[in-house]
Design a protein around this motif. Structure first.
Motif, PDB file in Angstrom:
ATOM      1  N   PRO A  53       0.800  -1.227   0.000  1.00 36.11           N
ATOM      2  CA  PRO A  53       0.000   0.000   0.000  1.00 36.11           C
ATOM      3  C   PRO A  53       0.833   1.278   0.000  1.00 36.11           C
ATOM      4  CG  PRO A  53       0.187  -0.799   2.235  1.00 36.11           C
ATOM      5  CD  PRO A  53       1.011  -1.741   1.375  1.00 36.11           C
ATOM      6  N   PHE A  54       2.166   1.155  -0.062  1.00 34.30           N
ATOM      7  CA  PHE A  54       3.042   2.309   0.154  1.00 34.30           C
ATOM      8  C   PHE A  54       3.741   2.799  -1.120  1.00 34.30           C
ATOM      9  CE2 PHE A  54       3.252  -0.218   4.197  1.00 34.30           C
ATOM     10  CZ  PHE A  54       2.454   0.633   4.953  1.00 34.30           C
ATOM     11  N   TYR A  55       3.432   2.223  -2.274  1.00 34.25           N
ATOM     12  CA  TYR A  55       4.023   2.632  -3.566  1.00 34.25           C
ATOM     13  C   TYR A  55       5.537   2.434  -3.590  1.00 34.25           C
ATOM     14  CZ  TYR A  55      -0.537   4.927  -3.919  1.00 34.25           C
ATOM     15  OH  TYR A  55      -1.892   5.191  -3.911  1.00 34.25           O
ATOM     16  N   ASN A 223       8.816  15.410  10.166  1.00 32.36           N
ATOM     17  CA  ASN A 223       7.847  14.503   9.557  1.00 32.36           C
ATOM     18  C   ASN A 223       7.326  15.170   8.294  1.00 32.36           C
ATOM     19  OD1 ASN A 223       7.814  12.217  11.168  1.00 32.36           O
ATOM     20  ND2 ASN A 223       6.437  13.143  12.662  1.00 32.36           N
ATOM     21  N   LEU A 224       8.101  15.056   7.237  1.00 31.79           N
ATOM     22  CA  LEU A 224       7.838  15.821   6.023  1.00 31.79           C
ATOM     23  C   LEU A 224       6.935  15.070   5.060  1.00 31.79           C
ATOM     24  CD1 LEU A 224      11.490  17.041   5.300  1.00 31.79           C
ATOM     25  CD2 LEU A 224       9.685  18.297   6.482  1.00 31.79           C
ATOM     26  N   ASP A 225       5.985  15.785   4.482  1.00 30.02           N
ATOM     27  CA  ASP A 225       5.219  15.343   3.317  1.00 30.02           C
ATOM     28  C   ASP A 225       4.819  16.618   2.589  1.00 30.02           C
ATOM     29  OD1 ASP A 225       3.975  13.815   1.438  1.00 30.02           O
ATOM     30  OD2 ASP A 225       2.357  13.105   2.724  1.00 30.02           O
ATOM     31  N   HIS A 226       5.831  17.305   2.059  1.00 30.21           N
ATOM     32  CA  HIS A 226       5.660  18.661   1.542  1.00 30.21           C
ATOM     33  C   HIS A 226       6.273  18.806   0.154  1.00 30.21           C
ATOM     34  CE1 HIS A 226       5.208  19.170   5.898  1.00 30.21           C
ATOM     35  NE2 HIS A 226       4.542  20.286   5.640  1.00 30.21           N
ATOM     36  N   ASN A 227       5.683  19.701  -0.613  1.00 33.41           N
ATOM     37  CA  ASN A 227       6.185  20.018  -1.945  1.00 33.41           C
ATOM     38  C   ASN A 227       7.000  21.309  -1.904  1.00 33.41           C
ATOM     39  OD1 ASN A 227       6.188  19.990  -5.009  1.00 33.41           O
ATOM     40  ND2 ASN A 227       5.172  21.942  -4.593  1.00 33.41           N
ATOM     41  N   PHE A 228       8.227  21.220  -2.406  1.00 37.92           N
ATOM     42  CA  PHE A 228       9.123  22.372  -2.458  1.00 37.92           C
ATOM     43  C   PHE A 228       9.193  22.904  -3.888  1.00 37.92           C
ATOM     44  CE2 PHE A 228      10.245  20.079   1.311  1.00 37.92           C
ATOM     45  CZ  PHE A 228      10.650  21.047   2.224  1.00 37.92           C
ATOM     46  N   VAL A 261       8.965  15.919  -0.755  1.00 36.65           N
ATOM     47  CA  VAL A 261       9.846  15.217   0.187  1.00 36.65           C
ATOM     48  C   VAL A 261       8.967  14.562   1.240  1.00 36.65           C
ATOM     49  CG1 VAL A 261      11.735  15.417   1.835  1.00 36.65           C
ATOM     50  CG2 VAL A 261      11.718  16.859  -0.209  1.00 36.65           C
ATOM     51  N   TYR A 262       9.073  13.243   1.319  1.00 37.40           N
ATOM     52  CA  TYR A 262       8.231  12.458   2.230  1.00 37.40           C
ATOM     53  C   TYR A 262       9.138  11.561   3.064  1.00 37.40           C
ATOM     54  CZ  TYR A 262       4.901   8.823   3.710  1.00 37.40           C
ATOM     55  OH  TYR A 262       4.149   7.928   4.445  1.00 37.40           O
ATOM     56  N   THR A 263       9.080  11.738   4.381  1.00 29.34           N
ATOM     57  CA  THR A 263       9.980  10.985   5.267  1.00 29.34           C
ATOM     58  C   THR A 263       9.350   9.694   5.802  1.00 29.34           C
ATOM     59  OG1 THR A 263       9.320  12.481   7.063  1.00 29.34           O
ATOM     60  CG2 THR A 263      11.395  12.960   5.942  1.00 29.34           C
ATOM     61  N   GLY A 264       8.277   9.244   5.167  1.00 30.70           N
ATOM     62  CA  GLY A 264       7.759   7.902   5.450  1.00 30.70           C
ATOM     63  C   GLY A 264       7.042   7.739   6.768  1.00 30.70           C
ATOM     64  N   LYS A 265       6.382   8.799   7.230  1.00 32.05           N
ATOM     65  CA  LYS A 265       5.746   8.709   8.547  1.00 32.05           C
ATOM     66  C   LYS A 265       4.588   7.722   8.586  1.00 32.05           C
ATOM     67  CE  LYS A 265       2.894  12.825   7.674  1.00 32.05           C
ATOM     68  NZ  LYS A 265       2.577  14.196   8.128  1.00 32.05           N
ATOM     69  N   HIS A 266       3.997   7.389   7.417  1.00 35.93           N
ATOM     70  CA  HIS A 266       2.849   6.470   7.397  1.00 35.93           C
ATOM     71  C   HIS A 266       3.255   5.019   7.170  1.00 35.93           C
ATOM     72  CE1 HIS A 266       0.164   9.838   7.638  1.00 35.93           C
ATOM     73  NE2 HIS A 266       0.580  10.344   6.502  1.00 35.93           N
ATOM     74  N   SER A 273       7.958   3.325  10.860  1.00 37.06           N
ATOM     75  CA  SER A 273       7.714   4.700  10.442  1.00 37.06           C
ATOM     76  C   SER A 273       9.043   5.430  10.265  1.00 37.06           C
ATOM     77  CB  SER A 273       6.859   5.414  11.491  1.00 37.06           C
ATOM     78  OG  SER A 273       6.667   6.762  11.147  1.00 37.06           O
ATOM     79  N   SER A 274       9.143   6.201   9.191  1.00 36.41           N
ATOM     80  CA  SER A 274      10.329   7.018   8.894  1.00 36.41           C
ATOM     81  C   SER A 274      11.580   6.188   8.623  1.00 36.41           C
ATOM     82  CB  SER A 274      10.598   8.010  10.039  1.00 36.41           C
ATOM     83  OG  SER A 274       9.460   8.810  10.285  1.00 36.41           O
TER      84      SER A 274
END
Length: 322
Positions: A53-55, A223-228, A261-266, A273-274
């Motif tokens: 489920p994590f691509y 805990n990043l899931d952001h677009n730069f 940038v996604y640090t894998g918190k899920h 996690s991460s």
């Protein structure tokens, strides 16, 4: 179709493993001093990817990341997409190109090309689409990923790659990576991770990575899931990830205007996690619905074409001579 994997090798001793399921990047083995490191987080058997489920390592799309309200309009015609993350659309929806079997079009020692077809109306996307992905492992330890998409009518396209990197080697802790992003701004998001439309300076925020900074996933700010909003061209490194021991660097570049940038918190289950970091070049999330975000439609006359490059730089020799 049979689930298969293929290995690319270069003169520097790198080995990259690609699967025909989701055109996924499964492993990347590289020599760091006398040590072999696999820097791509993944499963121990091919069959486990079928329920992932994590691509992990996948080509995500047709449009990567989120589309708010699971809809967009082209020439005043609204298209409703599958809502697979609450009310929103994520990574092309269920059973999209990340979970399709791709055809192997060509393979050499350092290059492989895969192809996938989607029918008109798949998960709500207009127009039948053909996707080609070529992985080219170069002798300088760079991996070029060329993505091409053709369509039978105007549609929304913006795929990306989704490997989780751990430059320490996947058997080691991922904490302590150092990250630098050449971005003056980021796209502000709401509680559902949908952009508000505001482009905000990173200056004075926890998202300022203009100078290299060590990540601590135990801190909420990392805990990043952001677009730069990348500020460098495709010919330059737009982000640099450095292993905790500073012996290995990963340089990322593309022709896209953004970098998620996604640090894998899920991550969960088999993965802590991460335990991996995704660096995903892309259009800004929800770009088809935000007028001031850079975006263009893919049409029969203007196919989509994009190169994403990941390059390894090894610092072992330099450290040993210091």
């Amino acid at each position: 179709m049979e689930l298969r994997s293929f290995v690319l090798c270069n003169a520097s001793g790198d080995e990259v493993c690609i699967s025909n399921y989701g055109a996924r990047l499964l492993q990347w083995h590289t020599q760091v001093g006398n040590e072999d490191r696999n820097i791509i987080l993944g499963y121990s058997s091919l069959s486990e990817y079928l329920d992932d489920p994590f691509y992990h390592g996948a080509i995500a799309g047709p449009f990567a990341n989120r589309i708010g309200g699971a809809s967009f309009s082209i020439d005043n015609n609204e298209f409703k997409l599958q809502a697979n993350e609450g009310k929103n659309h994520l990574h092309g929806g269920d059973k999209s190109i990340s979970d399709q079997f791709w055809e192997i079009v060509a393979q050499e020692e350092q290059v492989i090309t895969l192809k996938c077809e989607l029918e008109d109306g798949f998960n709500g996307y207009p127009g039948a689409m053909n996707f080609w992905v070529t992985y080219h492992l170069n002798n300088d330890s760079s991996l070029d990923i060329d993505i091409k998409v053709t369509t039978e009518q105007a549609t929304v396209v913006g795929p990306t790659t989704h490997p989780y990197f751990n430059l320490a080697g996947i058997e080691s802790e991922a904490s302590g990576h150092i990250l630098q992003i050449f971005a003056e701004n980021y796209t502000e998001i709401d509680s559902a991770s949908i952009p508000t439309g505001e482009i905000v300076p990173v200056d004075g925020t926890p998202l300022d990575f203009r100078q290299p900074r060590r990540l601590d996933p135990k801190q909420s700010k990392d805990n990043l899931d952001h677009n730069f909003v990348v500020s460098r061209s495709a010919e330059e490194s737009q982000a640099i990830l450095i292993s905790p021991d500073k012996k290995l660097q990963l340089h990322v570049s593309s022709g896209y205007p953004g970098l998620q940038v996604y640090t894998g918190k899920h991550l969960s289950g088999k993965f802590e996690s991460s335990s991996g970091i995704c660096l995903e070049p892309q259009f800004y999330p929800n770009s088809p619905n935000v007028d001031n975000f850079p975006f263009y439609l893919t049409t029969p006359e203007e196919p989509f074409s994009m190169r994403i490059s990941y390059k390894l730089v090894k610092m072992v020799q330099q450290e040993e001579t210091e």
